[in-house]
Design a protein around this motif. Sequence first.
Motif, PDB file in Angstrom:
ATOM      1  N   PHE A  24       0.823  -1.207   0.000  1.00 56.47           N
ATOM      2  CA  PHE A  24       0.000   0.000   0.000  1.00 56.47           C
ATOM      3  C   PHE A  24       0.862   1.265   0.000  1.00 56.47           C
ATOM      4  O   PHE A  24       0.522   2.260  -0.638  1.00 56.47           O
ATOM      5  CB  PHE A  24      -0.959   0.014   1.188  1.00 56.47           C
ATOM      6  N   LYS A  53      -6.762   8.692  -7.342  1.00 57.56           N
ATOM      7  CA  LYS A  53      -7.532   7.591  -6.756  1.00 57.56           C
ATOM      8  C   LYS A  53      -6.606   6.466  -6.298  1.00 57.56           C
ATOM      9  O   LYS A  53      -6.819   5.878  -5.236  1.00 57.56           O
ATOM     10  CB  LYS A  53      -8.570   7.066  -7.742  1.00 57.56           C
ATOM     11  N   CYS A  56      -5.155   7.477  -3.032  1.00 57.03           N
ATOM     12  CA  CYS A  56      -6.197   7.399  -2.001  1.00 57.03           C
ATOM     13  C   CYS A  56      -6.405   5.943  -1.569  1.00 57.03           C
ATOM     14  O   CYS A  56      -6.540   5.657  -0.376  1.00 57.03           O
ATOM     15  CB  CYS A  56      -7.469   8.011  -2.551  1.00 57.03           C
ATOM     16  N   TYR A  57      -6.407   5.032  -2.527  1.00 53.66           N
ATOM     17  CA  TYR A  57      -6.524   3.608  -2.185  1.00 53.66           C
ATOM     18  C   TYR A  57      -5.325   3.143  -1.354  1.00 53.66           C
ATOM     19  O   TYR A  57      -5.474   2.355  -0.419  1.00 53.66           O
ATOM     20  CB  TYR A  57      -6.634   2.750  -3.444  1.00 53.66           C
ATOM     21  N   ALA A  60      -5.853   4.456   2.134  1.00 51.72           N
ATOM     22  CA  ALA A  60      -6.951   3.726   2.780  1.00 51.72           C
ATOM     23  C   ALA A  60      -6.509   2.317   3.171  1.00 51.72           C
ATOM     24  O   ALA A  60      -6.832   1.836   4.264  1.00 51.72           O
ATOM     25  CB  ALA A  60      -8.162   3.673   1.853  1.00 51.72           C
ATOM     26  N   GLY A  61      -5.779   1.643   2.291  1.00 56.89           N
ATOM     27  CA  GLY A  61      -5.299   0.299   2.602  1.00 56.89           C
ATOM     28  C   GLY A  61      -4.380   0.291   3.809  1.00 56.89           C
ATOM     29  O   GLY A  61      -4.493  -0.563   4.699  1.00 56.89           O
ATOM     30  N   GLU A  89     -11.161   8.691   3.942  1.00 58.29           N
ATOM     31  CA  GLU A  89     -10.593   8.254   2.661  1.00 58.29           C
ATOM     32  C   GLU A  89     -11.653   7.571   1.806  1.00 58.29           C
ATOM     33  O   GLU A  89     -11.731   7.787   0.597  1.00 58.29           O
ATOM     34  CB  GLU A  89      -9.403   7.311   2.863  1.00 58.29           C
ATOM     35  N   ARG A  90     -12.493   6.753   2.436  1.00 58.83           N
ATOM     36  CA  ARG A  90     -13.559   6.082   1.677  1.00 58.83           C
ATOM     37  C   ARG A  90     -14.557   7.078   1.118  1.00 58.83           C
ATOM     38  O   ARG A  90     -15.075   6.897   0.018  1.00 58.83           O
ATOM     39  CB  ARG A  90     -14.254   5.031   2.540  1.00 58.83           C
ATOM     40  N   LEU A  93     -12.896   8.495  -1.897  1.00 61.45           N
ATOM     41  CA  LEU A  93     -12.921   7.485  -2.969  1.00 61.45           C
ATOM     42  C   LEU A  93     -14.297   7.415  -3.626  1.00 61.45           C
ATOM     43  O   LEU A  93     -14.400   7.305  -4.848  1.00 61.45           O
ATOM     44  CB  LEU A  93     -12.530   6.113  -2.417  1.00 61.45           C
ATOM     45  N   MET A 105      -9.860  -3.274  -4.322  1.00 60.32           N
ATOM     46  CA  MET A 105      -9.639  -2.437  -3.142  1.00 60.32           C
ATOM     47  C   MET A 105     -10.935  -2.170  -2.381  1.00 60.32           C
ATOM     48  O   MET A 105     -10.955  -2.231  -1.153  1.00 60.32           O
ATOM     49  CB  MET A 105      -8.958  -1.127  -3.537  1.00 60.32           C
ATOM     50  N   ASP A 106     -12.016  -1.877  -3.110  1.00 65.47           N
ATOM     51  CA  ASP A 106     -13.279  -1.635  -2.406  1.00 65.47           C
ATOM     52  C   ASP A 106     -13.721  -2.876  -1.633  1.00 65.47           C
ATOM     53  O   ASP A 106     -14.222  -2.769  -0.513  1.00 65.47           O
ATOM     54  CB  ASP A 106     -14.371  -1.198  -3.386  1.00 65.47           C
ATOM     55  N   LEU A 109     -11.449  -3.167   1.516  1.00 70.60           N
ATOM     56  CA  LEU A 109     -11.820  -2.189   2.549  1.00 70.60           C
ATOM     57  C   LEU A 109     -13.156  -2.544   3.200  1.00 70.60           C
ATOM     58  O   LEU A 109     -13.308  -2.427   4.422  1.00 70.60           O
ATOM     59  CB  LEU A 109     -11.859  -0.784   1.949  1.00 70.60           C
TER      60      LEU A 109
END
Length: 168
Positions: A24, A53, A56-57, A60-61, A89-90, A93, A105-106, A109
């Motif tokens: 990540f 994006k 951001c992933y 978030a990860g 972060e979500r 996203l 990734m979604d 999460l």
Amino acid sequence: FWAAHTAGSHQDWLAAADRLQAFFTEMTDSVADLRADLGDTDFGCEIRPWLAKLGCYGRAGNLAVSMMLAERAGDWPVAAADLKALEAERSRLAAMPEQVASGVMDTFLAEVLSQGRSCPAAILTLTCSSPVTRLGDPPGYPARVMTTVTGTITNNDESSLSQVAMSL
């Protein structure tokens, strides 16, 4: 990561979490590298939203794994801060229409957030000020007692989560 989390030893899971966080971090860091390499070229400008994006992933990860590590270690203030940042972060996203790592990734999460939070119950301590009789009620009207209740919601480790106050 998930296999080590559910069936592996604690050390296996920590090693898997470390590898995943490194991945990540690489996702996040690659955004700056690509932006620097591509600059303001037509292609660099065109892919900028997808790079945003991707970064951001990556953040978030990392937050998701950090939150799980903090929960397992019983570090509730860190877990709560990571959860709050992860939710932010979500939200970012969700506002980005670009497709990056579609379905990967979604899903990851969502799975992290679906895990039962093992945070211990908070403790609510209340103190009351001296009650006073409300003045100004008509004769024969039952007197009402007014008081202010203040309190602190704390974790079991005595770190303060919130202050509350209400008038009754």
